[in-house]
Design an enzyme around this catalytic site. Structure first.
Site, PDB file in Angstrom:
ATOM      1  N   ARG A   1      -0.334 -16.480   8.632  1.00 39.39           N
ATOM      2  CA  ARG A   1      -0.238 -17.936   8.747  1.00 39.39           C
ATOM      3  C   ARG A   1       0.147 -18.388  10.151  1.00 39.39           C
ATOM      4  O   ARG A   1       0.905 -19.353  10.298  1.00 39.39           O
ATOM      5  CB  ARG A   1       0.707 -18.520   7.703  1.00 39.39           C
ATOM      6  CG  ARG A   1       0.150 -18.525   6.298  1.00 39.39           C
ATOM      7  CD  ARG A   1      -1.211 -19.232   6.146  1.00 39.39           C
ATOM      8  NE  ARG A   1      -1.116 -20.666   5.968  1.00 39.39           N
ATOM      9  CZ  ARG A   1      -2.012 -21.504   6.469  1.00 39.39           C
ATOM     10  NH1 ARG A   1      -3.031 -21.080   7.187  1.00 39.39           N
ATOM     11  NH2 ARG A   1      -1.896 -22.804   6.249  1.00 39.39           N
TER      12      ARG A   1
ATOM     13  N   CYS B   1      -8.670 -20.767   3.121  1.00 41.46           N
ATOM     14  CA  CYS B   1      -9.251 -20.899   1.778  1.00 41.46           C
ATOM     15  C   CYS B   1      -9.511 -19.533   1.142  1.00 41.46           C
ATOM     16  O   CYS B   1      -9.562 -19.418  -0.085  1.00 41.46           O
ATOM     17  CB  CYS B   1     -10.562 -21.680   1.866  1.00 41.46           C
ATOM     18  SG  CYS B   1     -11.861 -20.797   2.772  1.00 41.46           S
TER      19      CYS B   1
ATOM     20  N   TYR C   1       0.838  -1.204   0.000  1.00 42.43           N
ATOM     21  CA  TYR C   1       0.000   0.000   0.000  1.00 42.43           C
ATOM     22  C   TYR C   1       0.880   1.265   0.000  1.00 42.43           C
ATOM     23  O   TYR C   1       2.103   1.176  -0.058  1.00 42.43           O
ATOM     24  CB  TYR C   1      -0.979  -0.054   1.180  1.00 42.43           C
ATOM     25  CG  TYR C   1      -2.010  -1.160   1.024  1.00 42.43           C
ATOM     26  CD1 TYR C   1      -2.952  -1.112  -0.001  1.00 42.43           C
ATOM     27  CD2 TYR C   1      -2.010  -2.278   1.857  1.00 42.43           C
ATOM     28  CE1 TYR C   1      -3.887  -2.132  -0.174  1.00 42.43           C
ATOM     29  CE2 TYR C   1      -2.937  -3.303   1.683  1.00 42.43           C
ATOM     30  CZ  TYR C   1      -3.869  -3.229   0.669  1.00 42.43           C
ATOM     31  OH  TYR C   1      -4.785  -4.246   0.491  1.00 42.43           O
TER      32      TYR C   1
HETATM   33 FE1  SF4 Z   1     -10.422 -18.994   7.050  1.00 45.78          FE
HETATM   34 FE2  SF4 Z   1     -11.684 -19.657   4.772  1.00 45.78          FE
HETATM   35 FE3  SF4 Z   1     -13.026 -18.723   6.894  1.00 45.78          FE
HETATM   36 FE4  SF4 Z   1     -11.476 -17.092   5.484  1.00 45.78          FE
HETATM   37  S1  SF4 Z   1     -13.320 -18.129   4.743  1.00 45.78           S
HETATM   38  S2  SF4 Z   1     -11.581 -17.213   7.705  1.00 45.78           S
HETATM   39  S3  SF4 Z   1      -9.801 -18.446   4.998  1.00 45.78           S
HETATM   40  S4  SF4 Z   1     -11.921 -20.653   6.751  1.00 45.78           S
END
Ligand code: SF4
Length: 674
Positions: free
Chosen positions: A298, A347, A170
């Site tokens: 992570r 995800c 940014y």
């Molecule tokens: Fe985690 Fe997927 Fe929920 Fe986002 S949508 S918080 S990546 S499980």
């Protein structure tokens, strides 16, 4: 056991109850026309769950600073009631909250706003697909003042601190990088002049908000873009900010234009901690050991946070998505109930991918996220009723959980011998192993809630008598594969995608996968034989980072061809993940054929016809159909015969384009409607 996570800490004058920070995440709740009610409820739930400090999603310091139309604007009085309500709600819940001051620079998504993004220099952005306007000297001074005003306003609105966003590519990060700062005036040129803008912002923020008001900076531990800032420049920035009195450094990684995945499931937990530790080392070496460093990205479980803190290389740990997935994650871990933690799958499907648009951010495994007010979970005042949930996949699991959480008696019928449905297929795919954890979470949570689970029980017409005893039902029986009408298909070894997930060893050497959606790409990824890097070192080495040993791709068992009638392989997979999956498939030599018609299956393979009318044989020993799905509704006659009111959800309602995000959301909605 969690002695390091639970230790109180201090960020400047701000005392925090523990070392767990909820990292900033844009939610698209910020500008809802509800006076900030949903935003406040979202953050208050995370404060109640035990996060020591919450950092809000970015609040734009000027109209052109916003990342998109759903951003809050700290310097616009129209946004103040919602921002104030949010801070108050977190305080009432016993938490602490910092407002993130944000300027997207060339990453601003300004479509339809009439604004042109601004940046240090007019360098085209692949992310926003625009060339920004270069800031003038006067613009730069005005922007510094915008940050300062934002900090003073945040304090006046009741925030405990501010975090200045200077990472992830940014605006401030753009000033720091030689790739995006091509200026040759006092704000660009050598590294010292590129650092001038963030230092000016810090000085102005401290002056405006008061020296005692805590200021965090989120800086980039590594831009992960070739030719950008060096480690030495990152260290020098950290030390310079410490000298100017920054109260903590939060370490991000990567730009949106980076071609190294940073937050996708292919990245092993803990992959980026060493970058935060490097910053801390540089601070210590320069005599600034007292400036706390926060490790981000992570970090998945509290056990991992504890081990990072125990190592002594950092002071706080930040999590964002894991607290979307489970707001009570800290409390559950520290009370010895980690089996009941709803694990984030990385995800990005309902969170990061939506944050780039205008859709409300939520969560695949926790569809209540962002909808806390619409779906309250205290037991209903009415007498409990009795419900059947038919199907133990994503939609049925969430429906059963939500019904039981509302105090109802729930019986869940699952045809297989194990819960999970499509989660069980996904968990076999490289990078998606955590889908197995989701199935385990639901099993544990349903047991805690007293749901009666009947496995190996496929309901049919003969079960009307059984169903008659329920007050209502949720039909969540999912989908079955659709077989396209292609002449000659019995001539070759043909299978459906669930058959291949169940027994991949039955495939021949040359495999043609028909269908290029998410299931087909997942299956192709599984068949490449790739394994998720087991350690951060192995992952970093695979991307030319760090000095771990590089391992080559596994020997391929199959020659794979993915064939799609449409123009795009992996359409429907979110933008933050699709490129990672396609890169992996290309690296494994998977052939991708698009824009064709399936003509015929012969003993030699699949004949397809291109847009130019030319036919071509794709040689195959095995053909796999991943060509769409049909609703599975075999239990409907029994439900009708029983006269039980029911609601169909997920693939059983509509198989077109169904995914787990839609399935769990519909499961939740049905539970609250019945
Ligand atoms: Fe985690 Fe997927 Fe929920 Fe986002 S949508 S918080 S990546 S499980």
């Amino acid at each position: 056991m969690f002695t390091h996570v639970t230790r109180p800490g201090a960020i400047g004058s701000l005392q925090v109850a523990n070392r767990l920070v909820m990292g900033a995440m844009h939610l698209n709740l910020e500008t809802l026309d509800d006076g900030g009610a949903a935003l406040a409820a979202f953050y208050a739930a995370r404060a109640r769950g035990g996060a020591g400090l919450i950092i809000t999603g970015g609040s734009a310091v000027s109209p052109v600073a916003a990342g998109g139309p759903g951003y809050s604007h700290v310097n616009d009085p129209a946004h103040h009631p919602a921002l104030r309500r949010t801070a108050d709600a977190v305080h009432e819940a016993g938490g602490k909250i910092a407002l993130q001051l944000f300027h997207a620079g060339r990453y601003a998504l300004t479509d339809g706003s009439g604004l042109t993004p601004v940046a240090p220099s007019a360098v085209y952005s692949r992310f926003s697909r625009t060339t920004p306007r270069a800031l003038t000297e006067a613009d730069i001074r005005a922007t510094v003042a915008d940050f300062a005003r934002g900090a003073a306003t945040a304090r006046a609105l009741g925030y405990d601190a501010v975090e200045v966003m200077a990472s992830e590519g940014y605006l401030i990060n753009q000033f720091l990088s030689p790739l995006t700062n091509l200026r040759d005036d006092a704000w660009g040129g050598d590294a010292a002049r590129r650092r001038r803008f963030p230092l000016a912002v810090l000085r102005a923020v401290r002056e405006a908000a008061g020296d005692d008001f805590p200021v965090l900076f989120r800086i980039s531990g590594a831009d992960l873009v070739p030719g950008s800032s060096t480690q030495e420049e990152t260290d020098a920035l950290a030390v310079a900010l410490a000298r100017e009195g920054v109260h903590a450094l939060d370490i991000g990684v990567g730009w949106h234009e980076s071609r190294v995945p940073t937050v996708q499931s292919a990245v092993p937990p803990g992959a980026w901690a060493s970058y935060a530790e490097a910053v801390k080392k540089a601070l210590c070496a320069a005599g600034h050991a007292d400036v706390p460093v926060i490790a981000s990205n992570r970090v998945v479980g509290l056990d991992q946070a504890e081990s990072l803190l125990r190592g002594g290389g950092i002071d706080h740990v930040s999590m964002a998505r894991p607290l979307l997935a489970d707001p009570d994650l800290p409390a559950k871990w520290t009370r010895g109930r980690s089996a009941l933690v709803n694990v984030c799958l990385a995800c990005n499907e309902a969170c990061i991918d939506r944050s780039f648009g205008t859709e409300r951010v939520s969560c695949l495994v926790n569809p209540r996220a962002g909808h806390e007010l619409a779906f309250p979970e205290q037991a209903a005042a009415d007498p409990p009723r009795s419900f059947a949930v038919i199907g133990g996949g994503p939609a049925g699991l969430e429906a059963a959980r939500a019904l039981a959480a509302l105090g109802h008696r729930v019986t869940l019928f699952e045809a297989d011998e194990e819960l999970g449905g499509q989660f069980r297929l996904a968990r076999q795919v490289p990078g998606k192993e955590d889908f197995g954890a989701t199935a385990r979470y639901f099993a544990a949570e349903l047991a805690r809630l007293g749901v009666d689970i009947r496995l190996g029980r496929r309901l049919g017409l003969g079960d009307a008598g059984l169903l008659r005893h329920f007050d209502g039902a949720v039909l969540a029986t999912g989908v079955q594969p659709r077989i396209p009408d292609i002449p000659g298909w019995p001539l070759l070894h043909t299978l459906t995608y669930p058959e291949v997930f169940a027994r991949p060893e039955t495939l021949g050497e040359r495999v043609v996968l028909l269908g290029g959606g998410g299931i087909a790409t997942d299956l192709a990824h599984l068949l490449t034989g790739e394994r998720t890097p087991a350690t951060p070192q192995a992952f970093l080495a695979a991307y030319g980072l760090g000095d771990g040993p590089v391992t080559g791709p596994p020997t391929a068992r199959h020659r794979l061809t993915l064939v799609r009638r449409g123009p795009r392989i992996g359409a429907g997979t979110g933008p933050s993940t699709r490129w990672v999956v396609l890169s992996a498939l290309r690296a494994h030599g998977v052939e991708m054929v698009t824009g064709v018609r399936y003509r015929e299956i012969t003993t030699e393979g699949v004949v397809v016809q291109g847009a130019d009318g030319a036919e071509r044989l794709l040689p195959a020993d095995s053909v796999v159909f991943a060509t769409g799905q049909e609703p599975e509704r075999a239990a409907v006659p029994a439900l009708r015969a029983a006269g039980v009111p029911f609601e169909a959800v997920g693939g059983a309602r509509d198989a077109a384009g169904v995914n787990a995000v839609r399935a769990t959301a519909e499961g939740l909605r049905a539970a609250h409607r019945l």
